[in-house]
Write an enzyme that holds these catalytic residues in place. Structure first.
Site, PDB file in Angstrom:
ATOM      1  N   ASP A 151       0.844  -1.190   0.000  1.00 43.24           N
ATOM      2  CA  ASP A 151       0.000   0.000   0.000  1.00 43.24           C
ATOM      3  C   ASP A 151       0.886   1.249   0.000  1.00 43.24           C
ATOM      4  O   ASP A 151       2.070   1.190   0.340  1.00 43.24           O
ATOM      5  CB  ASP A 151      -0.870   0.050   1.266  1.00 43.24           C
ATOM      6  CG  ASP A 151      -1.769  -1.162   1.417  1.00 43.24           C
ATOM      7  OD1 ASP A 151      -2.010  -1.857   0.412  1.00 43.24           O
ATOM      8  OD2 ASP A 151      -2.228  -1.403   2.552  1.00 43.24           O
ATOM      9  N   ASP A 153       0.850   4.410   2.242  1.00 43.67           N
ATOM     10  CA  ASP A 153       0.271   4.984   3.451  1.00 43.67           C
ATOM     11  C   ASP A 153       0.731   6.425   3.590  1.00 43.67           C
ATOM     12  O   ASP A 153       1.920   6.721   3.423  1.00 43.67           O
ATOM     13  CB  ASP A 153       0.699   4.178   4.687  1.00 43.67           C
ATOM     14  CG  ASP A 153       0.187   2.753   4.640  1.00 43.67           C
ATOM     15  OD1 ASP A 153      -1.012   2.566   4.383  1.00 43.67           O
ATOM     16  OD2 ASP A 153       0.995   1.819   4.852  1.00 43.67           O
TER      17      ASP A 153
END
Length: 230
Positions: A151, A153
């Protein structure tokens, strides 16, 4: 953290957080104390990158709560460092314009970060922000941490109130980027009452989860005494 060391101090003395270090700051350490139950991978990870991330927990005055990451997603360890062992700190916003090593720029998380950096019209640029998680760690340490499925973030400093409408607009912008790059783009708002997920605030919930050193708590308003932004 999936594993956490017992604090090296009596719990009654855990009454503060050193204002010099904020959650998600990356600390470079000269030493990492060993505690009972430490996972086997920790020493190798610390030798590869003597760095840790500040986590949310109350500590005695001479300590700071930290988190270490290993080579695998499952390797996370919450522990403690002595303030005297901290050599320097890197805040997420210091990495907002960071560049990965050339051979790493094609990874989706770094493609998404580059898109945010290059889009001058992005609503994100109205705020102080920076990458955390694996992308932030790799940018700061140059240790290869990001994978194809990582991901992106983000931490967004939000000392003043963010309206739900503008939060929804910002969330839509980040979700569009996520669809284009094929990964999750998660943003956390750093508010006076702790970390609040952008997706929760944008959803218009009557109460949102705020992550604080005292522990997570459901609250109505993360900016009860702050002025309004947008």
């Amino acid at each position: 953290m999936q594993v956490c060391a017992a604090p090296p101090f009596v719990r009654e003395s855990a009454v503060s957080c050193d204002a010099r270090w904020r959650p998600h700051d990356l600390l470079r350490l000269q030493r990492l104390p060993a505690f009972d139950g430490e996972p086997a991978w920790v020493r190798d990870a610390f030798a590869r990158a003597p760095c840790a991330v500040v986590r949310r927990a109350l500590a005695a005055r001479e300590y700071v709560a930290i988190g270490l990451r290993g080579a695998r997603r499952s390797q996370r360890y919450g522990t403690w460092a002595a303030s005297a062992d901290i050599l320097d700190a890197v805040a997420p916003e210091a990495l907002a314009r960071g560049q990965p090593l050339a051979r790493r720029g094609a990874l989706p998380a770094f493609i998404a970060l580059a898109a945010l950096q290059q889009n001058a019209r992005s609503p994100l640029h109205e705020f102080v922000w920076g990458p955390t998680g694996s992308a932030g760690f790799e940018l700061a340490t140059k240790v290869e941490t990001v994978t194809e499925s990582s991901d992106l973030d983000l931490l967004i400093r939000m000392p003043n109130r963010l309206t739900r409408e503008f939060a929804a607009s910002l969330l839509d912008h980040l979700q569009t980027l996520a669809r284009e790059t094929g990964i999750r783009v998660d943003a956390q708002l750093e508010t006076p009452e702790g970390g609040v997920a952008l997706v929760e605030w944008a959803a218009g919930k009557s109460r949102v989860m705020a992550r604080h050193a005292r522990g997570p708590q459901l609250i109505v308003d993360p900016w009860a005494d702050a002025s309004c932004l947008r």
